[in-house]
Structures are given as C-alpha cells and as structure tokens.
Design an enzyme around this catalytic site. Structure first.
Site, PDB file in Angstrom:
ATOM      1  NE  ARG A  45      -3.466  -2.323   2.757  1.00  0.00           N
ATOM      2  CZ  ARG A  45      -3.117  -3.474   3.338  1.00  0.00           C
ATOM      3  NH1 ARG A  45      -1.899  -3.615   3.869  1.00  0.00           N
ATOM      4  NH2 ARG A  45      -3.950  -4.479   3.406  1.00  0.00           N
ATOM      5  CE  LYS A  73      -7.621  -0.447   4.593  1.00  0.00           C
ATOM      6  NZ  LYS A  73      -8.129  -0.646   3.238  1.00  0.00           N
ATOM      7  CG  HIS A 154      -5.452   0.035  -3.431  1.00  0.00           C
ATOM      8  ND1 HIS A 154      -4.709  -0.067  -2.277  1.00  0.00           N
ATOM      9  CD2 HIS A 154      -6.379  -0.942  -3.359  1.00  0.00           C
ATOM     10  CE1 HIS A 154      -5.165  -1.052  -1.536  1.00  0.00           C
ATOM     11  NE2 HIS A 154      -6.183  -1.604  -2.172  1.00  0.00           N
ATOM     12  NE  ARG A 157      -3.282  -4.250  -0.927  1.00  0.00           N
ATOM     13  CZ  ARG A 157      -2.542  -4.947  -0.072  1.00  0.00           C
ATOM     14  NH1 ARG A 157      -1.226  -4.903  -0.139  1.00  0.00           N
ATOM     15  NH2 ARG A 157      -3.108  -5.699   0.856  1.00  0.00           N
ATOM     16  CG  HIS A 180      -5.723  -9.389   2.399  1.00  0.00           C
ATOM     17  ND1 HIS A 180      -6.088  -9.932   1.185  1.00  0.00           N
ATOM     18  CD2 HIS A 180      -5.580  -8.062   2.165  1.00  0.00           C
ATOM     19  CE1 HIS A 180      -6.161  -8.984   0.274  1.00  0.00           C
ATOM     20  NE2 HIS A 180      -5.855  -7.837   0.838  1.00  0.00           N
ATOM     21  CE1 TYR A 189      -6.612  -8.667  -6.015  1.00  0.00           C
ATOM     22  CE2 TYR A 189      -6.857  -9.251  -3.708  1.00  0.00           C
ATOM     23  CZ  TYR A 189      -6.588  -8.312  -4.681  1.00  0.00           C
ATOM     24  OH  TYR A 189      -6.294  -7.033  -4.327  1.00  0.00           O
TER      25      TYR A 189
END
Length: 194
Positions: A45, A73, A154, A157, A180, A189
């Site tokens: 990120r 994040k 993003h 990413r 994640h 995904y």
C-alpha cells in the site's frame, strides 16, 4: 433485500501493465519511478511504501532478497520476496538517494531513516500519484473515452495480486503476501482467476 454484488479489484491487464512498467523504467524522475516500480513489484500500500526504512531488505541465502513491509493499514507486518526487476529499481534508488537525516516517525515516538526521502522530506502521496498519472500518459494508456487512463497506486496492488493468483499461487500464500487478516479479503481475487 439481496446483498449488492461486491466489486472486483481493479487491476491493469498484462499489456497495460507492461507498457506502464516500461514508461516507469524510462522515466527521468527516479524517485517516483522507483517507488512506483516497488509498489507494483510487492503489492504494498502507498502508506507502507512511505514508511519503509533503510534496513527494510533481508537477504536470505538460497531464497533471494525479501523486503520487510512495515505495519500498515491492518496493523500487519510481513516480508515479501523481490523479483530481479524490482530489486534493480530499489538498488537504483539506494544509489541515488544520498545521505539524509532521520525524521520523526508518524506513529512511533522515535526518529527513523526512511527510504524514500528527498530534500529532507518524506515523499508525499500526491507526488507518487502524479508520477503514476504521468507514466500512464507517457505509456499511451487511454480509457474508453480516449483520454489518458487514470491509474491509482492501489491498482498496482491489485495488479500484483491478480498476476500471482492467475499464476496459480494459493489463496493462503497470497493472503500472507498482501497482509490481509481475513481470507474473505483475498477471496475476491479467486473470482478474478475464475
């Protein structure tokens, strides 16, 4: 009431990704270009990129060079392997960076030697975003309306993750690389891979 469909991650198709990477490789502004190539090659990120410190690289004998991604994040810390083009861009920036003083860390009570520093300041988000838009324009990428394509950090990413899932990476491995905290975040995904 039925649930609204969840939007799929927006990624760059392989041809657009190659053209954008070529434009970044040819850019005279190495700070922005090398930072963006690192974003693309690691799936970080933008805030994680800005928080990278000089000691972020790990050489693991027999396993290549990895980058330690700082707390981001979701308050996760991880290491991500670097491919040769990404490592070359990072080495290029290390060579051009020069000496800078340590700067106050935004979330910790200490000073830090940040990687992407120029003129005594950390690189700003806006500078990274402008560099990406300039590279998209230089690569000739256009949207359906014929105007230069708007590409966001993003999306790099999402492009990284989509490339890996389409190459056959397991969802659990991808989850770890992206930082994640729940499988549901990464499962989006899998729909792209289908």
């Amino acid at each position: 009431v039925p649930r609204l469909p969840r939007a799929l991650p927006r990624y760059l198709p392989p041809d657009a990704d190659r053209r954008l990477s070529a434009a970044l490789g040819a850019s005279p502004n190495r700070l922005r270009a090398d930072a963006l190539l690192l974003l693309r090659g690691t799936g970080m990120r933008i805030g994680e990129l800005r928080d990278l410190e000089l000691d972020c690289l790990w050489d693991l004998p027999g396993h290549g060079t990895w980058i330690k991604v700082p707390l981001g994040k979701l308050d996760t810390e991880r290491v991500v392997p670097l491919d040769e083009p990404t490592l070359a861009a990072l080495r290029e920036w290390f060579a051009a960076r020069g000496q800078h003083r340590a700067l106050p860390h935004p979330r910790q009570p200490r000073n830090a030697d940040f990687l992407f520093v120029t003129g005594g300041h950390r690189m700003a988000d806006a500078r990274i975003r402008r560099g990406l838009l300039a590279a998209a324009t230089a690569s000739g990428l256009t949207g359906p309306d014929g105007h230069p394509l708007t590409v966001t950090p993003h999306q790099l990413r999402h492009t990284y993750a989509t490339e890996l899932i389409n190459a056959g990476m397991s969802l659990q491995s991808l989850m770890m690389l992206l930082g994640h905290v729940t499988p549901e975040m990464t499962l989006r995904y899998a729909r792209l891979a289908n």
